[in-house]
Motif scaffolding. Structure first.
Motif, mmCIF file in Angstrom:
data_model
loop_
_atom_site.group_PDB
_atom_site.id
_atom_site.type_symbol
_atom_site.label_atom_id
_atom_site.label_comp_id
_atom_site.label_asym_id
_atom_site.label_seq_id
_atom_site.Cartn_x
_atom_site.Cartn_y
_atom_site.Cartn_z
ATOM 1 N N PHE A 105 0.809 -1.217 0.000
ATOM 2 C CA PHE A 105 0.000 0.000 0.000
ATOM 3 C C PHE A 105 0.847 1.274 0.000
ATOM 4 O O PHE A 105 0.410 2.299 -0.509
ATOM 5 N N ILE A 106 2.039 1.216 0.574
ATOM 6 C CA ILE A 106 2.942 2.367 0.469
ATOM 7 C C ILE A 106 3.286 2.612 -0.999
ATOM 8 O O ILE A 106 3.246 3.752 -1.500
ATOM 9 N N LYS A 107 3.606 1.545 -1.711
ATOM 10 C CA LYS A 107 3.960 1.673 -3.127
ATOM 11 C C LYS A 107 2.759 2.096 -3.966
ATOM 12 O O LYS A 107 2.885 2.917 -4.884
ATOM 13 N N LEU A 108 1.586 1.550 -3.639
ATOM 14 C CA LEU A 108 0.387 1.940 -4.379
ATOM 15 C C LEU A 108 0.018 3.391 -4.126
ATOM 16 O O LEU A 108 -0.400 4.100 -5.044
ATOM 17 N N ARG A 109 0.159 3.844 -2.867
ATOM 18 C CA ARG A 109 -0.142 5.244 -2.564
ATOM 19 C C ARG A 109 0.716 6.165 -3.419
ATOM 20 O O ARG A 109 0.237 7.179 -3.948
ATOM 21 N N ASN A 110 1.983 5.817 -3.570
ATOM 22 C CA ASN A 110 2.874 6.641 -4.389
ATOM 23 C C ASN A 110 2.450 6.638 -5.854
ATOM 24 O O ASN A 110 2.589 7.650 -6.553
ATOM 25 N N LYS A 111 1.928 5.510 -6.320
ATOM 26 C CA LYS A 111 1.527 5.406 -7.720
ATOM 27 C C LYS A 111 0.209 6.138 -7.997
ATOM 28 O O LYS A 111 0.085 6.817 -9.019
ATOM 29 N N ILE A 112 -0.769 5.991 -7.090
ATOM 30 C CA ILE A 112 -2.085 6.565 -7.389
ATOM 31 C C ILE A 112 -2.086 8.084 -7.324
ATOM 32 O O ILE A 112 -3.018 8.728 -7.821
ATOM 33 N N GLU A 113 -1.050 8.670 -6.735
ATOM 34 C CA GLU A 113 -0.956 10.133 -6.742
ATOM 35 C C GLU A 113 -0.794 10.661 -8.155
ATOM 36 O O GLU A 113 -1.108 11.815 -8.440
ATOM 37 N N HIS A 114 -0.304 9.807 -9.064
ATOM 38 C CA HIS A 114 0.011 10.259 -10.419
ATOM 39 C C HIS A 114 -0.737 9.463 -11.485
ATOM 40 O O HIS A 114 -0.366 9.474 -12.645
ATOM 41 N N ARG A 115 -1.802 8.761 -11.080
ATOM 42 C CA ARG A 115 -2.544 7.949 -12.034
ATOM 43 C C ARG A 115 -4.035 8.251 -11.935
ATOM 44 O O ARG A 115 -4.550 8.558 -10.872
ATOM 45 N N ASN A 116 -4.727 8.119 -13.059
ATOM 46 C CA ASN A 116 -6.184 8.170 -13.073
ATOM 47 C C ASN A 116 -6.670 6.746 -13.270
ATOM 48 O O ASN A 116 -6.523 6.175 -14.340
ATOM 49 N N ILE A 117 -7.244 6.150 -12.227
ATOM 50 C CA ILE A 117 -7.570 4.729 -12.235
ATOM 51 C C ILE A 117 -9.071 4.534 -12.149
ATOM 52 O O ILE A 117 -9.754 5.203 -11.373
ATOM 53 N N GLU A 118 -9.599 3.586 -12.925
ATOM 54 C CA GLU A 118 -11.016 3.263 -12.846
ATOM 55 C C GLU A 118 -11.353 2.728 -11.458
ATOM 56 O O GLU A 118 -10.723 1.803 -10.967
ATOM 57 N N LYS A 119 -12.354 3.309 -10.814
ATOM 58 C CA LYS A 119 -12.633 3.014 -9.404
ATOM 59 C C LYS A 119 -13.072 1.579 -9.165
ATOM 60 O O LYS A 119 -12.583 0.904 -8.287
ATOM 61 N N LYS A 120 -14.031 1.080 -9.945
ATOM 62 C CA LYS A 120 -14.598 -0.237 -9.693
ATOM 63 C C LYS A 120 -13.547 -1.330 -9.844
ATOM 64 O O LYS A 120 -13.544 -2.311 -9.096
ATOM 65 N N GLU A 121 -12.650 -1.191 -10.817
ATOM 66 C CA GLU A 121 -11.626 -2.212 -10.992
ATOM 67 C C GLU A 121 -10.724 -2.297 -9.768
ATOM 68 O O GLU A 121 -10.348 -3.377 -9.327
ATOM 69 N N MET A 122 -10.358 -1.162 -9.198
ATOM 70 C CA MET A 122 -9.507 -1.151 -8.010
ATOM 71 C C MET A 122 -10.225 -1.792 -6.829
ATOM 72 O O MET A 122 -9.621 -2.520 -6.036
ATOM 73 N N ASP A 123 -11.533 -1.539 -6.696
ATOM 74 C CA ASP A 123 -12.313 -2.135 -5.609
ATOM 75 C C ASP A 123 -12.230 -3.657 -5.660
ATOM 76 O O ASP A 123 -12.014 -4.321 -4.653
ATOM 77 N N VAL A 124 -12.440 -4.208 -6.849
ATOM 78 C CA VAL A 124 -12.447 -5.658 -7.017
ATOM 79 C C VAL A 124 -11.058 -6.242 -6.817
ATOM 80 O O VAL A 124 -10.882 -7.269 -6.156
#
Length: 256
Positions: A105-124
């Protein structure tokens, strides 16, 4: 363990507030940016939890000092505290699955600051890891500060629209991936494949729960559902739950 007013108490309370807000956002049916917001708020919650622990155990030694000096490093007028990754290494009480979960989650937090990600896919994609992130948080919160700070009493189970959820999962799995989401998905798959079997299968890395409805012979004050940890079951119980799941899904009543 009651804390007196002071920095440890205020830091701990802000940690719990951040965790509760993370869950509130995640459980809102129509919340946008659900998983991304949850990850960000839980990273804050974890960081402040460990800062509260260090403030109580070692004082202000969790702030960086300028090398060769007794002066503190300063960022925007504030002393620079250990970031979460450093806190994890200094804490020394995490199991390998817990560290793997936090590292993801530390690595993901760093990535999502600079990405536009589809919400539902991330939930699943990240539900199991998100649940473990919360369970691990409350475990260490209670271990270090006592059960009076437990947050489970403040939470309720999120109601799910099972047909809608299933439809969203199918849609998410079949949807053409955006470049940003494809990159994140690939990162998660590579990260998971790098883990040992013991770490990957541990509940502390990614929770695996069975939700069983209670339909008979229950006290009227009992919860209507029961959550069972898959890793706590023996082979016979697992077979029984799999059989029950099949009966419920197919609406078949079998005679003993």
């Amino acid at each position: 363990m009651s804390l007196r007013k002071g920095k440890t108490k205020s830091t701990l309370e802000s940690s719990v507030d951040s965790a509760l807000l993370a869950v509130e956002v995640y459980n809102k049916p129509r919340a946008a940016f659900r998983t991304e917001a949850y990850i960000t708020l839980m990273i804050i919650a974890w960081t402040r939890l460990l800062h509260a622990y260090f403030n109580r155990t070692i004082g202000d030694k969790y702030f960086y000092k300028i090398k060769g000096s007794n002066r503190y490093e300063v960022v925007d007028g504030e002393r620079k505290a250990w970031e979460l990754k450093t806190c994890i290494s200094k804490y020394g009480k995490f199991s390998e699955p817990e560290k793997a979960n936090l590292d993801l989650f530390i690595k993901l937090r760093n990535k999502i600051e600079h990405r536009n990600i589809e919400k539902k896919e991330m939930d699943v994609l990240l539900f199991g890891e998100c649940q473990s992130l919360l369970f691990n948080y409350e475990k260490h919160l209670i271990d270090n500060f006592g059960s009076e700070y437990a947050i489970s009493e403040s939470l309720v189970y999120s109601l799910q629209f099972s047909a809608l959820r299933k439809g969203e999962q199918v849609k998410a799995n079949r949807k053409a991936l955006s470049a940003d989401y494809a990159e994140i998905k690939k990162f998660i798959e590579i990260y998971r494949s790098s883990l040992s079997e013991d770490v990957f299968n541990a509940q502390e890395y990614s929770i695996k729960l069975i939700q069983v409805p209670k339909i008979a012979n229950t006290n009227r004050n009992d919860l209507a559902i029961e959550f069972v940890r898959w890793d706590s079951l023996d082979a016979e119980d697992r077979a029984s739950y799999q059989k029950l799941d099949a009966i419920v899904k197919d609406k078949v009543v079998k005679q003993p």
